[in-house]
Design an enzyme around this catalytic site. Sequence first.
Site, PDB file in Angstrom:
ATOM      1  N   CYS A 105      33.315  29.188  62.734  1.00 29.79           N
ATOM      2  CA  CYS A 105      34.732  28.782  62.806  1.00 29.79           C
ATOM      3  C   CYS A 105      35.301  28.891  64.212  1.00 29.79           C
ATOM      4  CB  CYS A 105      35.572  29.625  61.855  1.00 29.79           C
ATOM      5  SG  CYS A 105      35.266  29.227  60.145  1.00 29.79           S
TER       6      CYS A 105
HETATM    7  N1  COA Z   1      41.001  31.177  40.049  1.00 29.20           N
HETATM    8  C1  COA Z   1      41.496  32.232  39.365  1.00 29.20           C
HETATM    9  N2  COA Z   1      41.158  33.509  39.649  1.00 29.20           N
HETATM   10  C2  COA Z   1      40.315  33.715  40.674  1.00 29.20           C
HETATM   11  C3  COA Z   1      39.786  32.658  41.420  1.00 29.20           C
HETATM   12  C4  COA Z   1      40.162  31.346  41.069  1.00 29.20           C
HETATM   13  N3  COA Z   1      39.690  30.279  41.747  1.00 29.20           N
HETATM   14  N4  COA Z   1      38.970  33.162  42.377  1.00 29.20           N
HETATM   15  C5  COA Z   1      38.987  34.492  42.242  1.00 29.20           C
HETATM   16  N5  COA Z   1      39.797  34.839  41.200  1.00 29.20           N
HETATM   17  C6  COA Z   1      40.077  36.183  40.710  1.00 29.20           C
HETATM   18  C7  COA Z   1      38.974  37.149  41.097  1.00 29.20           C
HETATM   19  O1  COA Z   1      37.924  37.132  40.176  1.00 29.20           O
HETATM   20  C8  COA Z   1      39.697  38.459  41.110  1.00 29.20           C
HETATM   21  O2  COA Z   1      39.843  38.907  39.786  1.00 29.20           O
HETATM   22  P1  COA Z   1      39.792  40.491  39.444  1.00 29.20           P
HETATM   23  O3  COA Z   1      40.945  41.104  40.202  1.00 29.20           O
HETATM   24  O4  COA Z   1      39.941  40.506  37.979  1.00 29.20           O
HETATM   25  O5  COA Z   1      38.463  40.952  39.946  1.00 29.20           O
HETATM   26  C9  COA Z   1      41.093  38.097  41.625  1.00 29.20           C
HETATM   27  O6  COA Z   1      41.247  36.692  41.343  1.00 29.20           O
HETATM   28  C10 COA Z   1      41.269  38.345  43.108  1.00 29.20           C
HETATM   29  O7  COA Z   1      40.143  37.791  43.786  1.00 29.20           O
HETATM   30  P2  COA Z   1      39.891  37.999  45.335  1.00 29.20           P
HETATM   31  O8  COA Z   1      38.638  37.265  45.705  1.00 29.20           O
HETATM   32  O9  COA Z   1      39.987  39.450  45.638  1.00 29.20           O
HETATM   33  O10 COA Z   1      41.151  37.214  45.919  1.00 29.20           O
HETATM   34  P3  COA Z   1      41.817  37.310  47.330  1.00 29.20           P
HETATM   35  O11 COA Z   1      43.237  37.611  47.161  1.00 29.20           O
HETATM   36  O12 COA Z   1      41.030  38.149  48.278  1.00 29.20           O
HETATM   37  O13 COA Z   1      41.752  35.790  47.842  1.00 29.20           O
HETATM   38  C11 COA Z   1      40.480  34.524  49.415  1.00 29.20           C
HETATM   39  C12 COA Z   1      40.499  35.173  48.034  1.00 29.20           C
HETATM   40  C13 COA Z   1      39.094  33.934  49.638  1.00 29.20           C
HETATM   41  C14 COA Z   1      41.519  33.392  49.412  1.00 29.20           C
HETATM   42  C15 COA Z   1      40.850  35.546  50.512  1.00 29.20           C
HETATM   43  O14 COA Z   1      40.103  36.724  50.334  1.00 29.20           O
HETATM   44  C16 COA Z   1      40.626  35.030  51.912  1.00 29.20           C
HETATM   45  O15 COA Z   1      41.161  34.021  52.314  1.00 29.20           O
HETATM   46  N6  COA Z   1      39.852  35.793  52.715  1.00 29.20           N
HETATM   47  C17 COA Z   1      39.565  35.450  54.074  1.00 29.20           C
HETATM   48  C18 COA Z   1      38.660  34.299  54.065  1.00 29.20           C
HETATM   49  C19 COA Z   1      38.301  33.807  55.421  1.00 29.20           C
HETATM   50  O16 COA Z   1      39.070  33.755  56.329  1.00 29.20           O
HETATM   51  N7  COA Z   1      37.095  33.401  55.519  1.00 29.20           N
HETATM   52  C20 COA Z   1      36.634  32.812  56.676  1.00 29.20           C
HETATM   53  C21 COA Z   1      35.882  31.656  56.229  1.00 29.20           C
HETATM   54  S1  COA Z   1      35.331  30.795  57.591  1.00 29.20           S
END
Ligand code: COA
Length: 373
Positions: free
Chosen positions: A156
């Site tokens: 990225c």
């Molecule tokens: N729909 C509904 N629920 C979902 C879901 C979806 N698509 N995806 C995950 N969940 C659920 C999970 O299972 C989890 O459930 P639980 O609490 O019962 O275990 C809950 O929602 C929270 O999941 P989590 O993965 O912890 O969410 P988050 O708030 O961390 O958001 C991201 C996920 C990926 C959006 C976030 O972590 C993020 O943006 N991180 C940084 C990513 C980044 O910058 N990456 C660089 C890539 S180049």
Amino acid sequence: MYSAAITGSGVFTPEHVITNDELVAAFNAHADLFNAENADAIAAGDIAEKPHSSSDFILAASGIERRYVLDKTGVLDPTRMFPSLPDRRDDEPSLMAEMAADAALQALAQAGRAADDVDAVICAASNHERAYPAIAVEIQQMLDIQGFAFDMNVACSSATFGIQTAADMIRSGSIRSALVICPEICSAHLEWRDRDCHFIFGDVATALLIERDEDLQTPHFKIKSTRLATQFSNNIRNNNGFLRRTRDKMEDRRDMQFMQNGRKVFKEVLPLVSKHIAGHMDDEGVNADDLKRLWLHQANKSMNDYIGKKVLGRTPEEGEQPNILQDYANTSSAGSIIAFSKYSDDLQPGDHGLICSFGAGYSVGSVILEKAE
Ligand code: COA
């Protein structure tokens, strides 16, 4: 030593758009199929049931509303769940080169330059369509550019690492100008069958023309300073690579696509980036009050809100830290450059802005710009 400046930018946006609702409908149909096909194993506790995704979760967790992709039909087919991009013959332009050339021509047009004004082409992206010959050399040939070209990959952060590479060559006098192009086909390495990440990425290509500042008579963005940093982490990883066959591992495996521990990335990258930008600004004597614009990597709205607040010491005002992720999703290296390209015209001579990208590696790069006439 010379100085470097950004004189033009361009964005190639694919025609296909996928809204969160379309994406979730396809994912949920896929999950239902998967659960029906594996009903016995799920009942026996050998396989976990695939839960449904939700548009509300996606918007709340990421800020993403839609994404552009090169092919939506393959992605939205519940029995397929990845793009369908027809093979091209060796004598046809590669996909990456084609989208890159489109963005590059826009950047050249904006700068009022032609191919023979360019000395080098850098194709900086998180994935390259093939190992060799370099995509950058193909772009160079398509645009009829002399000089040299090469590919580079810092995930990225590829754009800011590309900007520093080009700026350093311009500063030293080895070239007078370079195109830094970021064609990203993220839809091809995203695992659309995994609800934790299926909403994250989109496709796009961006291009910047960087020139020797001393040659310029038209408005441009002077590159005041660049800073790069890396710190190893396995929290964003893709194990696909040329050794795959040698390990007898050609089957469809989850770790051959984009993998991340999103929560950890969130927690670890935010302090890394905030500290990096603060140190860079400090060393250059640039205060928060001097910054008119922040063009940040476009992965997650909450991440950008946090970084914006840390850097400026207050909640950014409307337009100070423009996001494009609601429309494009995360486009890896291209995100901050899309934001720059779409939200930089109004800056006045003397105004400062900062481009920052961050991601896998971990890697972070920042570029301090000053608008000049
Ligand atoms: N729909 C509904 N629920 C979902 C879901 C979806 N698509 N995806 C995950 N969940 C659920 C999970 O299972 C989890 O459930 P639980 O609490 O019962 O275990 C809950 O929602 C929270 O999941 P989590 O993965 O912890 O969410 P988050 O708030 O961390 O958001 C991201 C996920 C990926 C959006 C976030 O972590 C993020 O943006 N991180 C940084 C990513 C980044 O910058 N990456 C660089 C890539 S180049």
